[in-house]
Design a protein around this motif. Structure first.
Motif, PDB file in Angstrom:
ATOM      1  N   GLY A   1     -23.281 -51.230 -70.333  1.00 43.92           N
ATOM      2  CA  GLY A   1     -23.663 -50.304 -71.394  1.00 43.92           C
ATOM      3  C   GLY A   1     -25.069 -49.766 -71.176  1.00 43.92           C
ATOM      4  O   GLY A   1     -25.768 -50.111 -70.218  1.00 43.92           O
ATOM      5  N   GLY A   2     -25.496 -48.900 -72.075  1.00 38.34           N
ATOM      6  CA  GLY A   2     -26.771 -48.223 -71.918  1.00 38.34           C
ATOM      7  C   GLY A   2     -27.974 -49.145 -71.867  1.00 38.34           C
ATOM      8  O   GLY A   2     -28.890 -48.947 -71.063  1.00 38.34           O
ATOM      9  N   VAL A   3     -27.990 -50.179 -72.714  1.00 33.59           N
ATOM     10  CA  VAL A   3     -29.131 -51.094 -72.740  1.00 33.59           C
ATOM     11  C   VAL A   3     -29.244 -51.867 -71.429  1.00 33.59           C
ATOM     12  O   VAL A   3     -30.337 -52.252 -71.009  1.00 33.59           O
ATOM     13  CB  VAL A   3     -29.028 -52.047 -73.943  1.00 33.59           C
ATOM     14  N   SER A   4     -28.112 -52.080 -70.757  1.00 33.53           N
ATOM     15  CA  SER A   4     -28.157 -52.817 -69.491  1.00 33.53           C
ATOM     16  C   SER A   4     -28.991 -52.098 -68.441  1.00 33.53           C
ATOM     17  O   SER A   4     -29.537 -52.742 -67.532  1.00 33.53           O
ATOM     18  CB  SER A   4     -26.740 -53.034 -68.953  1.00 33.53           C
ATOM     19  N   GLU A   5     -29.101 -50.784 -68.546  1.00 33.88           N
ATOM     20  CA  GLU A   5     -29.918 -50.051 -67.577  1.00 33.88           C
ATOM     21  C   GLU A   5     -31.378 -50.499 -67.639  1.00 33.88           C
ATOM     22  O   GLU A   5     -32.079 -50.522 -66.623  1.00 33.88           O
ATOM     23  CB  GLU A   5     -29.814 -48.552 -67.840  1.00 33.88           C
ATOM     24  N   TYR A   6     -31.833 -50.861 -68.843  1.00 35.26           N
ATOM     25  CA  TYR A   6     -33.201 -51.381 -68.987  1.00 35.26           C
ATOM     26  C   TYR A   6     -33.272 -52.858 -68.603  1.00 35.26           C
ATOM     27  O   TYR A   6     -34.268 -53.307 -68.030  1.00 35.26           O
ATOM     28  CB  TYR A   6     -33.680 -51.190 -70.428  1.00 35.26           C
ATOM     29  N   ILE A   7     -32.240 -53.608 -68.922  1.00 36.73           N
ATOM     30  CA  ILE A   7     -32.233 -55.030 -68.571  1.00 36.73           C
ATOM     31  C   ILE A   7     -32.321 -55.205 -67.063  1.00 36.73           C
ATOM     32  O   ILE A   7     -33.040 -56.074 -66.556  1.00 36.73           O
ATOM     33  CB  ILE A   7     -30.967 -55.708 -69.135  1.00 36.73           C
ATOM     34  N   TYR A   8     -31.606 -54.373 -66.308  1.00 38.81           N
ATOM     35  CA  TYR A   8     -31.614 -54.451 -64.850  1.00 38.81           C
ATOM     36  C   TYR A   8     -32.708 -53.592 -64.213  1.00 38.81           C
ATOM     37  O   TYR A   8     -32.747 -53.443 -62.998  1.00 38.81           O
ATOM     38  CB  TYR A   8     -30.251 -54.027 -64.300  1.00 38.81           C
ATOM     39  N   ALA A   9     -33.583 -53.014 -65.052  1.00 36.89           N
ATOM     40  CA  ALA A   9     -34.693 -52.182 -64.560  1.00 36.89           C
ATOM     41  C   ALA A   9     -34.208 -50.995 -63.752  1.00 36.89           C
ATOM     42  O   ALA A   9     -34.894 -50.530 -62.840  1.00 36.89           O
ATOM     43  CB  ALA A   9     -35.676 -53.024 -63.750  1.00 36.89           C
ATOM     44  N   ARG A  10     -33.010 -50.489 -64.092  1.00 32.51           N
ATOM     45  CA  ARG A  10     -32.520 -49.271 -63.441  1.00 32.51           C
ATOM     46  C   ARG A  10     -33.043 -48.020 -64.143  1.00 32.51           C
ATOM     47  O   ARG A  10     -32.970 -46.926 -63.601  1.00 32.51           O
ATOM     48  CB  ARG A  10     -30.992 -49.258 -63.462  1.00 32.51           C
ATOM     49  N   GLU A  11     -33.537 -48.214 -65.348  1.00 35.22           N
ATOM     50  CA  GLU A  11     -34.047 -47.105 -66.147  1.00 35.22           C
ATOM     51  C   GLU A  11     -35.358 -47.529 -66.777  1.00 35.22           C
ATOM     52  O   GLU A  11     -35.510 -48.667 -67.227  1.00 35.22           O
ATOM     53  CB  GLU A  11     -33.026 -46.726 -67.233  1.00 35.22           C
TER      54      GLU A  11
ATOM     55  N   GLU B   1     -37.311 -44.699 -68.414  1.00 32.58           N
ATOM     56  CA  GLU B   1     -37.600 -43.622 -69.370  1.00 32.58           C
ATOM     57  C   GLU B   1     -36.976 -43.923 -70.723  1.00 32.58           C
ATOM     58  O   GLU B   1     -35.851 -44.430 -70.805  1.00 32.58           O
ATOM     59  CB  GLU B   1     -37.054 -42.301 -68.836  1.00 32.58           C
ATOM     60  N   GLY B   2     -37.692 -43.625 -71.783  1.00 25.66           N
ATOM     61  CA  GLY B   2     -37.154 -43.780 -73.129  1.00 25.66           C
ATOM     62  C   GLY B   2     -36.447 -42.520 -73.577  1.00 25.66           C
ATOM     63  O   GLY B   2     -36.763 -41.416 -73.122  1.00 25.66           O
ATOM     64  N   PHE B   3     -35.469 -42.669 -74.464  1.00 27.85           N
ATOM     65  CA  PHE B   3     -34.702 -41.535 -74.953  1.00 27.85           C
ATOM     66  C   PHE B   3     -34.739 -41.441 -76.473  1.00 27.85           C
ATOM     67  O   PHE B   3     -33.827 -40.929 -77.112  1.00 27.85           O
ATOM     68  CB  PHE B   3     -33.250 -41.630 -74.459  1.00 27.85           C
ATOM     69  N   GLY B   4     -35.808 -41.969 -77.053  1.00 28.18           N
ATOM     70  CA  GLY B   4     -35.976 -41.847 -78.485  1.00 28.18           C
ATOM     71  C   GLY B   4     -35.130 -42.802 -79.301  1.00 28.18           C
ATOM     72  O   GLY B   4     -34.951 -42.592 -80.503  1.00 28.18           O
ATOM     73  N   ASP B   5     -34.598 -43.850 -78.670  1.00 27.68           N
ATOM     74  CA  ASP B   5     -33.796 -44.823 -79.407  1.00 27.68           C
ATOM     75  C   ASP B   5     -34.381 -46.219 -79.187  1.00 27.68           C
ATOM     76  O   ASP B   5     -35.486 -46.374 -78.674  1.00 27.68           O
ATOM     77  CB  ASP B   5     -32.324 -44.754 -78.987  1.00 27.68           C
ATOM     78  N   LEU B   6     -33.614 -47.252 -79.556  1.00 33.73           N
ATOM     79  CA  LEU B   6     -34.110 -48.623 -79.488  1.00 33.73           C
ATOM     80  C   LEU B   6     -33.734 -49.326 -78.190  1.00 33.73           C
ATOM     81  O   LEU B   6     -33.946 -50.539 -78.076  1.00 33.73           O
ATOM     82  CB  LEU B   6     -33.563 -49.428 -80.675  1.00 33.73           C
ATOM     83  N   GLY B   7     -33.198 -48.610 -77.230  1.00 34.03           N
ATOM     84  CA  GLY B   7     -32.730 -49.222 -75.997  1.00 34.03           C
ATOM     85  C   GLY B   7     -33.760 -50.089 -75.298  1.00 34.03           C
ATOM     86  O   GLY B   7     -33.509 -51.280 -75.028  1.00 34.03           O
ATOM     87  N   PRO B   8     -34.954 -49.570 -74.963  1.00 35.12           N
ATOM     88  CA  PRO B   8     -35.949 -50.400 -74.260  1.00 35.12           C
ATOM     89  C   PRO B   8     -36.384 -51.626 -75.059  1.00 35.12           C
ATOM     90  O   PRO B   8     -36.504 -52.727 -74.508  1.00 35.12           O
ATOM     91  CB  PRO B   8     -37.120 -49.432 -74.045  1.00 35.12           C
ATOM     92  N   ALA B   9     -36.616 -51.454 -76.361  1.00 39.40           N
ATOM     93  CA  ALA B   9     -37.053 -52.583 -77.189  1.00 39.40           C
ATOM     94  C   ALA B   9     -35.961 -53.640 -77.300  1.00 39.40           C
ATOM     95  O   ALA B   9     -36.235 -54.853 -77.239  1.00 39.40           O
ATOM     96  CB  ALA B   9     -37.454 -52.091 -78.579  1.00 39.40           C
TER      97      ALA B   9
END
Length: 297
Positions: free
Chosen positions: A76-86, A88-96
């Motif tokens: 899912g989308g949050v996994s992109e941050y967990i695996y450091a593949r992403e 950039e922020g997109f104005g949502d809570l994904g990185p946090a």
């Protein structure tokens, strides 16, 4: 704040955060909301007995959680941050949310294994099946546009009952469906599913094709293919009309004999030389209505 999802509103309420369109949320309460979400997630995946709030989020039977897993993966989308593949922020809570999840994983102990797919992994869905669509009533041009994989399905509520079809109403229905599924930016091709009704006269085909083209303008302007999927036997006629009369320069794939629904994804294989047919894989996600997010059991 530009958008508030119902699930987000629910979690915000649980920590005393008031969300308002156009307003900036309180930073401390927003952090508390993220911690609340991560905490409920880990309750679901680690506790043998769940509280009422965590149970209300389940769509399927709870996990047994008899022992701690040795490894864990994410999609899912949050996994992109967990695996450091992403980054950039997109104005949502994904990185946090990713940071809160990683902190809990570190404290819990399982190792994190990489997945072959991250944000696209969830489109595989709960079930999939393959069918072969007859080559006699379909239209594909050029043939090199195939194969297509993991194309999201859009099912607009098209007004096709009247003898005279209204271009504006058709285009408006298409745009509304794209907005509903967050696909209105035109960055990826979509498979538009329709249920043809009535005769296939020139005037009706003309209005239908022009309405569809106008509704998918953001997609078509990027040069992406027009992908149409019908449940009748007019796919070939519609594809030919789009190319010869509507003069669409885009690649066109118009197939029929299939009924799809929103949240489906499809793969369309290359034409089979012997029959002109195409294999189609339909991938469906299952969301039982009895356990919708935020519903009180």
């Amino acid at each position: 704040m530009k958008r508030i999802e119902e699930a987000g509103r629910r979690f915000a309420t649980e920590v005393g955060l008031v969300l308002e369109m156009g307003a900036k949320p309180d930073a401390l309460l927003l952090d508390a909301m993220v911690e609340r979400m991560a905490g409920l997630l880990f309750e679901v995946i680690s506790k043998p007995v769940l509280g009422a709030d965590a149970s209300a989020l389940l769509r399927l039977d709870p996990l047994r959680n008899e022992r701690r897993p040795e490894a864990i993966t994410f999609s899912g989308g949050v996994s992109e941050y967990i695996y450091a593949r992403e980054s950039e922020g997109f104005g949502d809570l994904g990185p946090a949310l990713a940071r809160a999840i990683l902190a809990r994983i570190d404290a819990w102990g399982p190792r994190i294994e990489p997945s072959d797919e991250g944000i696209r992994a969830t489109v595989i869905g709960a079930s999939q099946y393959t069918i072969q669509v007859s080559g006699s009533t379909i239209f594909v041009a050029p043939h090199s546009v195939l194969p297509l994989r993991n194309v999201p399905v859009v099912t607009p509520d098209l007004p096709l009952e009247d003898e005279r079809l209204a271009v504006e109403r058709i285009s408006g229905s298409v745009r509304a469906a794209l907005r509903r599924l967050d696909l209105d930016d035109g960055e990826r091709a979509v498979a538009l599913c329709y249920r043809w009704k009535g005769s296939a006269t020139f005037a009706r085909l003309e209005a239908f094709c022009r309405g569809i083209a106008a509704g998918l303008a953001n997609v078509l302007e990027r040069g992406l293919p027009l992908i149409l999927v019908g449940d009748g036997d007019v796919g070939g006629l519609i594809g030919i009309h789009c190319r010869e009369e509507t003069r669409l320069p885009n690649p066109i794939v118009s197939i029929d004999g299939i009924a799809l629904k929103e949240f489906d994804f499809i793969d369309i294989g290359a034409l089979l030389e012997t029959s002109g047919a195409v294999p189609v894989v339909i991938k469906s996600l299952v969301f039982p209505g009895s356990a919708a997010v935020g519903r009180v059991k």
